[in-house]
Write a protein that holds these residues in place. Structure first.
Motif, PDB file in Angstrom:
ATOM      1  N   ALA A  49       0.951  -1.168  -0.073  1.00 28.82           N
ATOM      2  CA  ALA A  49      -0.130   0.215  -0.002  1.00 28.82           C
ATOM      3  C   ALA A  49       0.883   1.300   0.182  1.00 28.82           C
ATOM      4  CB  ALA A  49      -1.042  -0.043   1.297  1.00 28.82           C
ATOM      5  N   TYR A  50       1.984   1.300   0.871  1.00 32.35           N
ATOM      6  CA  TYR A  50       2.855   2.403   0.845  1.00 32.35           C
ATOM      7  C   TYR A  50       3.465   2.542  -0.562  1.00 32.35           C
ATOM      8  CZ  TYR A  50       6.526   5.523   2.282  1.00 32.35           C
ATOM      9  OH  TYR A  50       7.478   6.734   2.482  1.00 32.35           O
ATOM     10  N   SER A  53       1.518   4.317  -3.127  1.00 30.28           N
ATOM     11  CA  SER A  53       0.788   5.443  -2.855  1.00 30.28           C
ATOM     12  C   SER A  53       1.712   6.676  -3.251  1.00 30.28           C
ATOM     13  CB  SER A  53       0.532   5.548  -1.362  1.00 30.28           C
ATOM     14  OG  SER A  53      -0.570   4.511  -0.983  1.00 30.28           O
ATOM     15  N   LYS A  66      -3.281   4.683  -0.482  1.00 33.71           N
ATOM     16  CA  LYS A  66      -4.015   3.380  -0.209  1.00 33.71           C
ATOM     17  C   LYS A  66      -3.751   3.096   1.191  1.00 33.71           C
ATOM     18  CE  LYS A  66      -3.543   1.852  -4.926  1.00 33.71           C
ATOM     19  NZ  LYS A  66      -2.715   1.363  -5.709  1.00 33.71           N
ATOM     20  N   SER A 108      -0.469   7.509   1.620  1.00 31.69           N
ATOM     21  CA  SER A 108      -1.101   6.504   2.446  1.00 31.69           C
ATOM     22  C   SER A 108      -1.360   6.923   3.855  1.00 31.69           C
ATOM     23  CB  SER A 108      -0.160   5.222   2.669  1.00 31.69           C
ATOM     24  OG  SER A 108       1.234   5.549   2.832  1.00 31.69           O
TER      25      SER A 108
END
Lengths: 130, 140
Positions: A49-50, A53, A66, A108
């Motif tokens: 996710a990081y 993002s 995200k 994120s």
């Protein structure tokens, strides 16, 4: 009696200036790609996710972001590649002809926690300035 | 030589250990159990670049990076304590300072401070922390 002079515009010079502008824009894009590669490579990957993002923007804008909640573990290479791809896509959409700043962001929700532990933006700033 | 990183880290950490008026330090990969309510510093050595400084054979290298110090103070007690520690650190690692270190082979290096800057305070319960970034470089 008035005086005047006529300056001939050198079409060839105009063409050369346009070519130089194009070269400079390419150089800036290369540098932004270099920053994108570095930022994604030094990022940690758990759910991905990081690293996916990151976004580039000129001025304000809604950053890509995200959450890692309820996400499965990601494959590191795939996540880094996707994050890099996101940034390359941003670079291609940016109009770099008349800007002096491009901002790298990570939207994120856990970006601050990642920064505390992994210092991603600290390293980017040190290496590339900003 | 690659072991210069050991010496750079040692130079910066030794310099920090000689700064008075700051709390105890949590070093990287050394067991440290913070006590809630008691301030502490956490350090991170972040090399970012190793590049030939000149062209030609066996060029001198320029090494650079960041020595990050996270100043942790107890949450809910205002920013002053963290601000005060950050100020001490900024002064101790002021830009243009040269930090000398002699290793066990009696080789001396001088690490130069490029910049010292702090970031905003962030709440991370049970701590409030301020990051102080020390940008360093050395030619070797």
């Amino acid at each position: 009696m008035s005086m005047q002079t006529t300056i001939k515009v050198n079409k060839s010079l105009d063409d050369k200036m346009k070519m130089l502008e194009g070269l400079i824009e390419e150089k800036v894009k290369d540098q932004l790609e270099y920053v994108a590669n570095y930022a994604t490579v030094v990022s940690p990957v758990d759910t991905g996710a990081y690293v996916t993002s990151f976004s580039y923007a000129i001025g304000a804008g809604r950053p890509r972001g995200k959450s890692s909640a309820n996400r499965p573990k990601a494959n590191r290479e795939e996540a880094v590649s996707k994050g890099r791809g996101n940034l390359y896509s941003d670079i291609n959409k940016l109009d770099l002809s008349n800007v002096d700043k491009v901002t790298l962001r990570n939207g994120s929700p856990h970006a601050k926690a990642v920064e505390k532990k992994y210092s991603v933006f600290t390293k980017v700033r040190n290496k590339f300035g900003g | 030589m690659a072991s210069i990183y050991n010496d750079i880290r040692a130079a910066l950490e030794t310099h920090l250990s000689n700064v008075s008026g700051v709390p105890s330090v949590a070093y990287e990969n050394v067991s440290f159990e913070p006590t809630t309510g008691t301030s502490f510093l956490q350090v991170m050595f972040l090399p970012t670049e190793r590049r030939p400084a000149v062209r030609g054979l066996n060029p001198q290298q320029r090494y650079q990076g960041v020595f990050s110090i996270l100043v942790h103070t107890p949450e809910g007690k205002g920013p002053k304590e963290a601000d005060d520690y950050a100020n001490i650190l900024l002064e101790a690692f002021e830009a243009t300072t040269d930090i000398s270190f002699t290793n066990s082979n009696l080789e001396t290096i001088n690490v130069s401070i490029d910049y010292a800057e702090r970031q905003q305070g962030i709440l991370d319960s049970p701590w409030y922390y301020v990051r102080v970034d020390i940008g360093w470089y050395i030619y070797k």
